[in-house]
Design a protein around this motif. Structure first.
Motif, PDB file in Angstrom:
ATOM      1  N   GLY A 155       0.790  -1.226   0.000  1.00 53.77           N
ATOM      2  CA  GLY A 155       0.000   0.000   0.000  1.00 53.77           C
ATOM      3  C   GLY A 155       0.823   1.278   0.000  1.00 53.77           C
ATOM      4  N   ASN A 269      -6.344  -6.323 -10.177  1.00 50.18           N
ATOM      5  CA  ASN A 269      -5.632  -5.252  -9.472  1.00 50.18           C
ATOM      6  C   ASN A 269      -4.175  -5.272  -9.884  1.00 50.18           C
ATOM      7  OD1 ASN A 269      -4.690  -3.277  -7.778  1.00 50.18           O
ATOM      8  ND2 ASN A 269      -4.554  -4.644  -6.007  1.00 50.18           N
ATOM      9  N   GLU A 270      -3.442  -6.310  -9.497  1.00 51.55           N
ATOM     10  CA  GLU A 270      -2.040  -6.368  -9.911  1.00 51.55           C
ATOM     11  C   GLU A 270      -1.546  -7.800  -9.861  1.00 51.55           C
ATOM     12  OE1 GLU A 270       0.828  -4.567  -7.371  1.00 51.55           O
ATOM     13  OE2 GLU A 270      -0.162  -5.204  -5.541  1.00 51.55           O
TER      14      GLU A 270
HETATM   15  P1  ADP Z   1       0.600  -2.618  -3.392  1.00 48.28           P
HETATM   16  O1  ADP Z   1       1.308  -2.920  -4.670  1.00 48.28           O
HETATM   17  O2  ADP Z   1       1.290  -1.624  -2.542  1.00 48.28           O
HETATM   18  O3  ADP Z   1       0.137  -3.859  -2.659  1.00 48.28           O
HETATM   19  P2  ADP Z   1      -2.059  -2.311  -4.550  1.00 48.28           P
HETATM   20  O4  ADP Z   1      -2.124  -1.699  -5.900  1.00 48.28           O
HETATM   21  O5  ADP Z   1      -2.248  -3.790  -4.461  1.00 48.28           O
HETATM   22  O6  ADP Z   1      -0.723  -1.845  -3.824  1.00 48.28           O
HETATM   23  O7  ADP Z   1      -3.138  -1.622  -3.615  1.00 48.28           O
HETATM   24  C1  ADP Z   1      -3.210  -1.903  -2.231  1.00 48.28           C
HETATM   25  C2  ADP Z   1      -4.668  -1.909  -1.786  1.00 48.28           C
HETATM   26  O8  ADP Z   1      -5.263  -0.623  -2.026  1.00 48.28           O
HETATM   27  C3  ADP Z   1      -5.548  -2.881  -2.556  1.00 48.28           C
HETATM   28  O9  ADP Z   1      -5.451  -4.187  -2.023  1.00 48.28           O
HETATM   29  C4  ADP Z   1      -6.927  -2.255  -2.377  1.00 48.28           C
HETATM   30  O10 ADP Z   1      -7.437  -2.561  -1.091  1.00 48.28           O
HETATM   31  C5  ADP Z   1      -6.611  -0.770  -2.454  1.00 48.28           C
HETATM   32  N1  ADP Z   1      -6.746  -0.290  -3.851  1.00 48.28           N
HETATM   33  C6  ADP Z   1      -5.789  -0.324  -4.804  1.00 48.28           C
HETATM   34  N2  ADP Z   1      -6.241   0.151  -5.991  1.00 48.28           N
HETATM   35  C7  ADP Z   1      -7.526   0.507  -5.785  1.00 48.28           C
HETATM   36  C8  ADP Z   1      -8.554   1.047  -6.629  1.00 48.28           C
HETATM   37  N3  ADP Z   1      -8.335   1.360  -7.920  1.00 48.28           N
HETATM   38  N4  ADP Z   1      -9.775   1.257  -6.078  1.00 48.28           N
HETATM   39  C9  ADP Z   1     -10.025   0.969  -4.771  1.00 48.28           C
HETATM   40  N5  ADP Z   1      -9.095   0.461  -3.923  1.00 48.28           N
HETATM   41  C10 ADP Z   1      -7.866   0.217  -4.414  1.00 48.28           C
END
Ligand code: ADP
Length: 378
Positions: A155, A269-270
Motif C-alpha cells: 500500500g 488489481n495487480e
Molecule cells: P501494493 O502494490 O502496494 O500492494 P495495490 O495496488 O495492491 O498496492 O493496492 C493496495 C490496496 O489498495 C488494494 O489491495 C486495495 O485494497 C486498495 N486499492 C488499490 N487500488 C484501488 C482502486 N483502484 N480502487 C479501490 N481500492 C484500491
C-alpha cells in the motif's frame, strides 16, 4: 565409487520471508539452496545453508552470485534486470525471466499491456500534469486512486485522492521524491480475491483454490481459502489467472490480485511474479505449498497437487506493534489445527513478523482457533 548425483543449485536473490519459506521448501527436495542477502540478519539469511552478502539491486552482486547456480529465482521485484539478463546469457536458468518480471515491476506497463490483451482492468491513465489528473477525475468521478508506477508495496505507493487540492498536494510531494504516478478509477470493492497459478516454463500449469483476502490500509491482514464466492465467479477468476499466467509466460508462482465488484464483475488489481502473502495458507492448507510448487516451476519439475487438505484454511499475518515481540510470547502448546510461522525479523510497528494458520471444516471454527492463538502472540 561415488554414485551420488550433483545436487541442483538454486539461488534466491533477496532474503526476506518469501525466500525463507522457499529455503524451508527446498531442503526436503535435496536442493542446494543459496540466498543473496543484503545483511546476515535478513529473514532467509538466518536459516539458509549458504548465504552470500550483496545488494539485489546491484548488477555485479547478482552476476557473481548467480554464476555459481543452475537456477535463479527472486524474493522480490526490486532486483537488477541487467544482472539477470547476463545470467540468462550465461545459461543460468532464471525464473521469472526479466520479461515476465517487467509486468510486476511497472504497474503502468502491466495495466497497458493487460488492457491491450483484453483483460479486465480498472480505467486508468498516465498523468504528467495537474490538468491530466483533474481531467481524469472529472471524467471517471472522484475519489480516484493514484499509484506509483514502480517501487510500491504493502500500500506504500497508493493514494486515494478526493479532490483537486489533494491531487495538487500529492503531485508536488511525489515530484519532489522522484515518484512517477498514474491514476485509476476508485473501484467499489465487494471482495478482494487472489488466484495463484504455478507454471513450468515448458507449459504445464496448476491453479490453487481461489483465495479471499482482507486488506487494511493497503496491507494484507488475512486470507481464507476457498473464497466464499459463487461457482461462476470462481471459474471466471480461475480463467483470468490461467490466461494471465500464459500471457506473462510465468515461471513458478504468479499471483493475480483481483477486485470483485457487487455486480459480479472482476477486475485485475495487480500481479506478483513470485509466491504471495495470500498463499501462505498453502503451507498448512494444501498438499503442495506455493513455495514448493514455486521451486518446482522454476526448475521445470513436475508440479505438486494444489488440492486442499481440509475444507477451509485461514491465514492471519502477525503484524508488529511497538509493545510485543511474538518470539517472546510463543505458546509451546496450541491446538493441532493451528500453526505458527515466525520470520525472525526485528519487531517494528506494522512490520510483517510472521503468520498463523488454522485449518478446519468451517470458517467459524478456523476463525475461533486462530483468534485464540493470535491473542497469545500479539
Ligand atoms: P501494493 O502494490 O502496494 O500492494 P495495490 O495496488 O495492491 O498496492 O493496492 C493496495 C490496496 O489498495 C488494494 O489491495 C486495495 O485494497 C486498495 N486499492 C488499490 N487500488 C484501488 C482502486 N483502484 N480502487 C479501490 N481500492 C484500491
Amino acid at each position: 565409487m561415488n554414485s551420488s548425483r550433483p545436487r541442483p543449485i538454486l539461488g534466491i536473490v533477496g532474503a526476506g520471508q518469501l525466500a525463507r519459506m522457499m529455503v524451508q521448501a527446498a531442503v526436503p527436495l535435496n536442493i542446494d539452496v543459496r540466498v543473496l542477502a543484503k545483511t546476515s540478519a535478513d529473514s532467509a539469511a538466518l536459516i539458509a545453508p549458504h548465504v552470500e552478502i550483496g545488494d539485489p539491486a546491484d548488477e555485479n552482486a547478482i552476476v557473481s552470485f548467480g554464476e555459481k547456480c543452475d537456477f535463479v529465482t527472486l524474493d522480490h521485484e526490486l532486483v537488477n534486470l541487467v544482472g539477470l539478463e547476463k545470467l540468462l546469457a550465461n545459461k543460468v536458468k532464471v525464473q521469472p525471466t526479466p520479461k515476465t518480471l517487467q509486468f510486476a515491476k511497472n504497474k503502468l506497463y502491466q495495466r497497458t499491456s493487460f488492457q491491450a490483451a483484453g483483460f479486465p482492468v480498472p480505467s486508468f491513465s498516465k498523468i504528467d500534469t495537474l490538468a491530466d489528473f483533474v481531467e481524469f477525475g472529472d471524467r471517471h468521478g472522484w475519489p480516484l486512486a493514484a499509484k506509483a508506477i514502480t517501487g510500491g508495496y504493502d500500500g506504500r505507493g497508493v493514494w486515494i485522492i478526493g479532490d483537486t487540492e489533494a491531487a495538487e498536494k500529492l503531485l508536488a510531494e511525489t515530484k519532489e521524491a522522484g515518484i512517477n504516478l498514474y491514476v485509476e478509477e476508485h473501484v467499489e470493492i465487494e471482495k478482494e480475491l487472489a488466484v495463484l497459478v504455478v507454471r513450468r516454463p515448458s507449459g504445464e500449469l496448476q491453479t490453487y483454490p481461489i483465495i479471499e483476502t482482507r486488506q487494511e490500509d493497503g496491507i494484507c491482514h488475512e486470507a481464507i481459502a476457498p473464497a466464499r464466492i459463487s461457482q461462476a465467479i470462481e471459474e471466471n477468476a480461475r480463467k483470468i489467472g490461467v490466461d494471465v499466467a500464459e500471457f506473462t509466460e510465468a515461471g513458478g508462482i504468479i499471483a493475480i490480485e483481483l477486485f470483485l465488484k457487487a455486480d459480479g464483475i472482476i477486475l485485475i488489481n495487480e500481479v506478483a511474479t513470485r509466491p504471495h502473502n495470500s498463499g501462505h495458507l498453502t503451507i498448512d492448507g494444501t498438499i503442495t505449498s506455493q513455495f514448493e510448487n514455486h521451486l518446482r516451476g522454476v526448475m521445470d519439475w513436475p508440479l505438486g497437487s494444489t488440492t486442499m487438505t481440509s475444507k477451509f484454511a485461514l491465514m492471519i499475518n502477525i503484524l508488529g506493534s511497538s509493545e510485543a515481540d511474538p518470539s517472546d510470547r510463543l505458546p509451546l502448546n496450541h491446538s493441532s489445527d493451528t500453526a505458527i510461522h515466525l520470520y525472525g525479523k526485528v519487531a517494528r510497528a506494522g512490520r510483517k513478523l510472521g503468520h498463523i494458520t488454522a485449518v478446519g471444516d468451517s470458517p467459524e471454527t478456523i476463525y475461533q482457533s486462530a483468534q485464540k492463538l493470535i491473542n497469545h502472540l500479539v
